[in-house]
Scaffold this motif. Structure first.
Motif, PDB file in Angstrom:
ATOM      1  N   ARG A  15       0.846  -1.208   0.000  1.00  0.00           N
ATOM      2  CA  ARG A  15       0.000   0.000   0.000  1.00  0.00           C
ATOM      3  C   ARG A  15       0.876   1.252   0.000  1.00  0.00           C
ATOM      4  N   VAL A  16       1.954   1.222   0.758  1.00  0.00           N
ATOM      5  CA  VAL A  16       2.874   2.362   0.773  1.00  0.00           C
ATOM      6  C   VAL A  16       3.551   2.498  -0.596  1.00  0.00           C
ATOM      7  N   LYS A  17       3.972   1.356  -1.145  1.00  0.00           N
ATOM      8  CA  LYS A  17       4.636   1.407  -2.453  1.00  0.00           C
ATOM      9  C   LYS A  17       3.717   2.023  -3.514  1.00  0.00           C
ATOM     10  N   ALA A  18       2.444   1.668  -3.457  1.00  0.00           N
ATOM     11  CA  ALA A  18       1.494   2.208  -4.435  1.00  0.00           C
ATOM     12  C   ALA A  18       1.390   3.734  -4.312  1.00  0.00           C
ATOM     13  N   VAL A  19       1.357   4.225  -3.094  1.00  0.00           N
ATOM     14  CA  VAL A  19       1.294   5.679  -2.906  1.00  0.00           C
ATOM     15  C   VAL A  19       2.579   6.330  -3.399  1.00  0.00           C
ATOM     16  N   PHE A  20       3.720   5.775  -3.009  1.00  0.00           N
ATOM     17  CA  PHE A  20       4.993   6.366  -3.449  1.00  0.00           C
ATOM     18  C   PHE A  20       5.095   6.357  -4.986  1.00  0.00           C
ATOM     19  N   ASP A  21       4.660   5.268  -5.606  1.00  0.00           N
ATOM     20  CA  ASP A  21       4.691   5.216  -7.069  1.00  0.00           C
ATOM     21  C   ASP A  21       3.821   6.314  -7.673  1.00  0.00           C
ATOM     22  N   ASP A  22       2.670   6.534  -7.052  1.00  0.00           N
ATOM     23  CA  ASP A  22       1.773   7.559  -7.583  1.00  0.00           C
ATOM     24  C   ASP A  22       2.354   8.961  -7.361  1.00  0.00           C
ATOM     25  N   ILE A  23       3.010   9.168  -6.230  1.00  0.00           N
ATOM     26  CA  ILE A  23       3.673  10.455  -5.986  1.00  0.00           C
ATOM     27  C   ILE A  23       4.720  10.701  -7.076  1.00  0.00           C
ATOM     28  N   ARG A  24       5.547   9.665  -7.346  1.00  0.00           N
ATOM     29  CA  ARG A  24       6.601   9.819  -8.362  1.00  0.00           C
ATOM     30  C   ARG A  24       6.011  10.066  -9.749  1.00  0.00           C
ATOM     31  N   ALA A  25       4.912   9.358 -10.066  1.00  0.00           N
ATOM     32  CA  ALA A  25       4.304   9.526 -11.395  1.00  0.00           C
ATOM     33  C   ALA A  25       3.648  10.907 -11.519  1.00  0.00           C
ATOM     34  N   THR A  26       2.931  11.307 -10.469  1.00  0.00           N
ATOM     35  CA  THR A  26       2.227  12.591 -10.518  1.00  0.00           C
ATOM     36  C   THR A  26       3.197  13.751 -10.611  1.00  0.00           C
ATOM     37  N   LYS A  28       6.383  13.533 -11.541  1.00  0.00           N
ATOM     38  CA  LYS A  28       7.419  13.304 -12.548  1.00  0.00           C
ATOM     39  C   LYS A  28       8.823  13.472 -11.955  1.00  0.00           C
ATOM     40  N   THR A  29       9.082  12.804 -10.854  1.00  0.00           N
ATOM     41  CA  THR A  29      10.396  12.832 -10.214  1.00  0.00           C
ATOM     42  C   THR A  29      10.541  11.581  -9.358  1.00  0.00           C
ATOM     43  N   ASP A  30      11.785  11.160  -9.117  1.00  0.00           N
ATOM     44  CA  ASP A  30      12.028   9.997  -8.264  1.00  0.00           C
ATOM     45  C   ASP A  30      12.003  10.335  -6.786  1.00  0.00           C
ATOM     46  N   PHE A  31      11.994  11.618  -6.500  1.00  0.00           N
ATOM     47  CA  PHE A  31      12.150  12.091  -5.121  1.00  0.00           C
ATOM     48  C   PHE A  31      10.826  11.993  -4.333  1.00  0.00           C
ATOM     49  N   VAL A  32      10.876  11.295  -3.202  1.00  0.00           N
ATOM     50  CA  VAL A  32       9.722  11.231  -2.300  1.00  0.00           C
ATOM     51  C   VAL A  32      10.170  11.844  -0.974  1.00  0.00           C
ATOM     52  N   ASN A  33       9.582  12.973  -0.612  1.00  0.00           N
ATOM     53  CA  ASN A  33      10.134  13.707   0.543  1.00  0.00           C
ATOM     54  C   ASN A  33       9.672  13.131   1.890  1.00  0.00           C
TER      55      ASN A  33
ATOM     56  N   VAL B 124       8.519  16.243  11.214  1.00  0.00           N
ATOM     57  CA  VAL B 124       9.231  15.694  10.058  1.00  0.00           C
ATOM     58  C   VAL B 124      10.572  16.410   9.860  1.00  0.00           C
ATOM     59  N   PRO B 125      11.683  15.655   9.753  1.00  0.00           N
ATOM     60  CA  PRO B 125      12.981  16.304   9.522  1.00  0.00           C
ATOM     61  C   PRO B 125      13.084  16.847   8.102  1.00  0.00           C
ATOM     62  N   LEU B 126      13.753  17.981   7.963  1.00  0.00           N
ATOM     63  CA  LEU B 126      13.917  18.625   6.654  1.00  0.00           C
ATOM     64  C   LEU B 126      14.684  17.736   5.673  1.00  0.00           C
ATOM     65  N   ASP B 127      14.227  17.680   4.452  1.00  0.00           N
ATOM     66  CA  ASP B 127      14.956  17.009   3.383  1.00  0.00           C
ATOM     67  C   ASP B 127      16.084  17.933   2.912  1.00  0.00           C
ATOM     68  N   PRO B 128      17.321  17.430   2.821  1.00  0.00           N
ATOM     69  CA  PRO B 128      18.406  18.280   2.299  1.00  0.00           C
ATOM     70  C   PRO B 128      18.082  18.848   0.917  1.00  0.00           C
ATOM     71  N   ALA B 129      17.247  18.147   0.154  1.00  0.00           N
ATOM     72  CA  ALA B 129      16.922  18.625  -1.196  1.00  0.00           C
ATOM     73  C   ALA B 129      16.214  19.979  -1.186  1.00  0.00           C
ATOM     74  N   PHE B 130      15.638  20.361  -0.033  1.00  0.00           N
ATOM     75  CA  PHE B 130      14.919  21.641   0.013  1.00  0.00           C
ATOM     76  C   PHE B 130      15.843  22.817   0.282  1.00  0.00           C
ATOM     77  N   ASP B 131      17.116  22.540   0.505  1.00  0.00           N
ATOM     78  CA  ASP B 131      18.065  23.597   0.841  1.00  0.00           C
ATOM     79  C   ASP B 131      18.368  24.448  -0.381  1.00  0.00           C
ATOM     80  N   ALA B 132      17.953  25.711  -0.348  1.00  0.00           N
ATOM     81  CA  ALA B 132      18.189  26.603  -1.489  1.00  0.00           C
ATOM     82  C   ALA B 132      19.669  26.858  -1.709  1.00  0.00           C
ATOM     83  N   ASN B 133      20.481  26.557  -0.700  1.00  0.00           N
ATOM     84  CA  ASN B 133      21.920  26.849  -0.802  1.00  0.00           C
ATOM     85  C   ASN B 133      22.771  25.616  -1.042  1.00  0.00           C
ATOM     86  N   ARG B 134      22.136  24.489  -1.324  1.00  0.00           N
ATOM     87  CA  ARG B 134      22.939  23.281  -1.537  1.00  0.00           C
ATOM     88  C   ARG B 134      23.705  23.424  -2.856  1.00  0.00           C
ATOM     89  N   PRO B 135      24.860  22.771  -2.924  1.00  0.00           N
ATOM     90  CA  PRO B 135      25.688  22.922  -4.129  1.00  0.00           C
ATOM     91  C   PRO B 135      25.032  22.222  -5.329  1.00  0.00           C
TER      92      PRO B 135
END
Lengths: 135, 135, 135, 135, 135, 135
Positions: A15-26, A28-33, B124-135
């Motif tokens: 169930r978690v994987k399905a949500v994460f997949d939908d987040i990535r598809a919606t 358009k990035t691999d990043f899940v925060n 929730v801990p901050l994601d490093p990806a949100f850092d506007a100053n990251r290299p």
């Protein structure tokens, strides 16, 4: 430091994987925060929260995507949610927010806060003209 | 019921009259709402507040006038200022906000409040990806 | 990074030591968390704050200890106090809060925030039926 | 319209009467405002609340009585408590607040709210120089 | 971690340099804190914000400089702005705030928050005596 | 006075009627309060909001119905939503909240607000012991 242990391997839960997949598809990035990684401790809460975020923020509607993010940032600032300010500022940039728009957003948000406090300090009585139900 | 006595005849003070005249000219209406009538007790505060509202909300800029009002309403809701919600909702309607846009604004504001509280509850801990100053 | 220097050796002050001893005895643990270590800079404020926390949270009453912690967490989230959310979530766990209860708490808190903002955005008029003093 | 029925004849309860008498004596007036009349539904809560208000606001201390009221008003505005803003503005006037001081209070409160929102929007990192514990 | 990149060499912009010079001259210190360094990304916002802070906080007026800082801290606490609490506590100390005054400030702010929440929970009706416009 | 015109005959819209019928069936009362009557201006928002309120507040779960209402009231107080405080206090009474429980709820909520403000004023550093992820 969170108030609970996020699952070490969240996507082992289908169930978690399905949500994460939908987040990535919606998005358009691999990043899940981290919000979603932390919410993964409860699949119900994760599914319902993502479904609502997707419906309100990603579906076509009467306001354009950037305007929606600006409104989201404004609320997050007023509610003092640092994580939310960071994540939605990043989202607004990804949707095209310029530095000039960012500066203007901050000018409006901080001015609104200022007059909010002025009005509350003065306890200004409502103008009848603002009544949506007046004849 | 306000916390101070608004002047009975505010425009007998020429500094107040000048501000009220500018409000009417800028907004193209004879209506001067109670915030300004109450602020008239202190000409300095009135002048400075109006000058800023005019500069931020009425001058040309990077965001269109309706978007600015939507942001203003969002902050006013989060700061629980009933008067401000009423006055800026009226202003947004005057600038063309449709019922569908109003409903969408409320959906975004209330969803943002919901996730703001979720994130603060989870810390929730901050994601490093949100850092506007990251290299 | 705090806004004042917590005393290096707080228990050298006998009034502070008495409060710390009472905290340890009441909570049945050797751990005294940073709120009390910081408040030790002013023995009056420390004594009064602890006395109230003990009276409201640790004395027998009409609500059980876990329910009290859940209410405390809810307020701390809404007031955006990260430290308080952490410390009272830890306290709730120590008093038996399960993961399912934690998830439900977060679902209620975030839903309440959502409808709080909806209601404030709509400026819903009070129903006379809610008047505790109606005949 | 309150959320509970205030007692019709609160002073028939001798504990309530003792608090009301102390309020009148401390404030040198016959007037007992609605907060205390409503709190009279629970003598414990009434006694503890008044004892703290008296200790913090009416005892001699390091800040003068008017300054204390100005701080109280500032918090009440930021927490959006209309009743509290009204009652403490009245108290400040009774303790000598001038119109010029009132205007200045409102200017400071609203400016602070403005920069609070700016800082939260920018997520400004803390300067090490602000660390009270730096060497 | 901020939401935008502060300029690496802000004083290469003469408008920013002029503001920073005025901050140093007004405060009689070489230290320019991160709020201003971050705001330097938009010279307009920087100039307007500093002009208002200087006018409200540094010009002669009806309240003394320390009282102004105490009010500023109170609002910043209620609005949950950690950076602002740190910076204005440091400013209050620089203007002579003693430990006893600091403790008293915290006692008033936290008591106000307590009664703000009590009043909102009780929904106490306004006393007509608080009406500034009553005959 | 609301910010929009609630439909005069909401149940002429079958989607609205279905929601109102479900509210009446779920709550076992003919009374449909103003929040729902106002939300009826947008059937989508009405349906989604009611579905979530029903799922979180009326379905069986890990917390009992009265505890859920107490948490809801706590958040509504902290967010300064007068209407919400009124409606959920009425709901808590309907679910059996006694006067003693009401007094205790208010004591906890106001104490939490007090320590929230103390902690934010002190900027208390987090204790590593609160880390849910510590080894």
């Amino acid at each position: 430091m969170a108030t609970l242990q996020a699952p070490a391997d969240p996507e082992s839960n289908p169930r978690v994987k399905a949500v994460f997949d939908d987040i990535r598809a919606t998005r358009k990035t691999d990043f899940v925060n981290n919000l979603w990684r932390t919410l993964a401790f409860d699949a119900d809460l994760l599914e319902r929260t993502w479904a609502e975020v997707k419906a309100v923020m990603a579906a076509p509607g009467a306001l354009d995507p950037l305007t929606r993010e600006l409104i989201y940032i404004a609320v997050s600032i007023a509610n003092s949610c640092g994580y939310c300010v960071h994540s939605h500022t990043a989202a607004a940039r990804a949707k095209g927010m310029s530095d000039a728009q960012h500066a203007e957003l901050l000018a409006i948000v901080s001015l609104a806060a200022k007059t909010n406090h002025l009005v509350t300090g003065l306890q200004v009585p409502l103008d009848p003209a603002f009544d949506a139900n007046r004849p």
